[in-house]
Design a protein around this motif. Sequence first.
Motif, PDB file in Angstrom:
ATOM      1  N   ARG A  86       0.827  -1.223   0.000  1.00  0.00           N
ATOM      2  CA  ARG A  86       0.000   0.000   0.000  1.00  0.00           C
ATOM      3  C   ARG A  86       0.856   1.266   0.000  1.00  0.00           C
ATOM      4  O   ARG A  86       0.536   2.245  -0.674  1.00  0.00           O
ATOM      5  N   VAL A  87       1.941   1.260   0.772  1.00  0.00           N
ATOM      6  CA  VAL A  87       2.805   2.447   0.852  1.00  0.00           C
ATOM      7  C   VAL A  87       3.471   2.692  -0.500  1.00  0.00           C
ATOM      8  O   VAL A  87       3.518   3.823  -0.991  1.00  0.00           O
ATOM      9  N   GLY A 117       3.196   5.942  -4.683  1.00  0.00           N
ATOM     10  CA  GLY A 117       3.960   6.525  -5.792  1.00  0.00           C
ATOM     11  C   GLY A 117       4.826   7.722  -5.434  1.00  0.00           C
ATOM     12  O   GLY A 117       5.281   8.440  -6.321  1.00  0.00           O
ATOM     13  N   ILE A 118       5.066   7.956  -4.141  1.00  0.00           N
ATOM     14  CA  ILE A 118       5.875   9.116  -3.717  1.00  0.00           C
ATOM     15  C   ILE A 118       7.294   8.996  -4.287  1.00  0.00           C
ATOM     16  O   ILE A 118       7.843   9.969  -4.806  1.00  0.00           O
ATOM     17  N   ARG A 142       8.326   3.788  -7.791  1.00  0.00           N
ATOM     18  CA  ARG A 142       7.727   2.576  -7.202  1.00  0.00           C
ATOM     19  C   ARG A 142       8.212   2.336  -5.785  1.00  0.00           C
ATOM     20  O   ARG A 142       7.649   1.512  -5.067  1.00  0.00           O
ATOM     21  N   THR A 143       9.301   3.010  -5.386  1.00  0.00           N
ATOM     22  CA  THR A 143       9.904   2.721  -4.083  1.00  0.00           C
ATOM     23  C   THR A 143       9.742   3.893  -3.126  1.00  0.00           C
ATOM     24  O   THR A 143      10.576   4.791  -3.080  1.00  0.00           O
ATOM     25  N   PRO A 189       2.612  15.118  -4.801  1.00  0.00           N
ATOM     26  CA  PRO A 189       1.818  14.427  -5.814  1.00  0.00           C
ATOM     27  C   PRO A 189       1.969  15.090  -7.181  1.00  0.00           C
ATOM     28  O   PRO A 189       1.759  16.289  -7.299  1.00  0.00           O
ATOM     29  N   ILE A 190       2.373  14.293  -8.159  1.00  0.00           N
ATOM     30  CA  ILE A 190       2.661  14.832  -9.480  1.00  0.00           C
ATOM     31  C   ILE A 190       1.369  14.916 -10.289  1.00  0.00           C
ATOM     32  O   ILE A 190       0.641  13.948 -10.427  1.00  0.00           O
TER      33      ILE A 190
END
Lengths: 283, 175
Positions: free
Chosen positions: A233-234, A238-239, A247-248, B173-174
Amino acid sequence: MKTMGAIRILPASKVAETVCGLVIDAVCRLPDDVLFALHAAKDIETGAAHAVLAQIIENEALARAARRPCCQDTGLAVVFIDIGQDVHVDGSLIDAVNLGVAEAYRKAYLRKSVLSAIARENTGDNTPAILHMRMVPGDRVSIHVTPKGFGSENMSRLFMLKPAEGEDGILESITQTARLGAANACPPVILGVGVGGTMEGAAILAKRQLLRACGSKASTPTLRRLEKEALRRVNALGIGPMGFGGRTTALAVLIGEMPTHLAGLPVAVNVQCHCARHAGAVI
Amino acid sequence: MKQIQLPLSARDIAILHAGETVTLYGEAVIARDAAHKRLYAMLQTGADLPFSLSGACIYYAGPCPAAPGEVIGPCGPTTSGRVDAYTPALIEAGLSAMIGKGARAPEVVHAMRGRAVYFAATGGAAILLSSHIVAAEVIAFADLEAEAVRRVTLAGMPVIVAIDAQGNSALWPIA
């Protein structure tokens, strides 16, 4: 009356010396498990995320070779000591820990970041350390040092959930912490999670998880399932590395559990940056 | 890789675009939390600042002490968001470039429009980044030690344009 077994005498100076060495070791390199996870992340990322991970890995090699800190925030020294009940420390154990910390930050030219909380006056030698001590069987003293940077510490959270919130509540607490704070906490982060106990019990349990290796197995199948789902979930947020998308977002979610009161479900999430430093020794 | 000279030219402010990787050359000033609090108070009272903000680049950082032979100790960026409350006033006074890490408040992004660029350096890459600092001296607030204000000369510091002067952001957030 039973006669007393042999008591091992340990000079406090030995503790100071060990703590000093561990602090310097911890800040000047990353543990192999963290490096392995960073390399694996770099392999699946592209663009800015890939570039950032390459820099982090190159920086670690430079720091290790120069024996200088990977990160200028050399942290507040958090020290975990498990002291065998058959050991007598000759001298003040608490003073020894602080002496070791002060000596490390002085002689290795580390940043002294500790100050009075309200007046903001620097103590000058990065003490006092945060010390978590337990009495355990045996005649050994186990010491783990984890210098904690505050870019990530500031993003940590405590949730006093209702028991009805259960596993979903735990997972949402972890994801929410990452959503609100991971971008500013030098991602990819590692999340140490303490479930159960009391307010402070959950927080210390969360910090203790940060001593575990990335990729290490949690103690129960339930925790292993929760760790896997929380990490999924984290990373779905997408941060990405340093917040540039990817992805990480986290290298690992490490969860520990302890019994709690029937009326509560404390969840503490301690955020650790990618510069996940710790070192330990048994004396 | 594009090389950018500090202070930023009007042209660079106009054309640097979020997401670009560039290397920075020239003069910057290191200042973080406690120094910003003082600079802001000085701006409010009209006191003379210890350096000119006109065209200035501020690097949000607090280095380790220099070991023998080092120009400056390991010196990576700190979280920029902690000085957001002060930044619009500094931009108003001429600040045109910032180097840090992490998100900025909407007020900062708004104040930057047409006037300033925010670069992100890699947090935790302190030795790599300090190897691109070729001169450093404390110029104000020496009592703040790690948080003292330092004038530094950058030579090829790798950064990413995180938020440009048009309000575009490369940060999550992009959009």
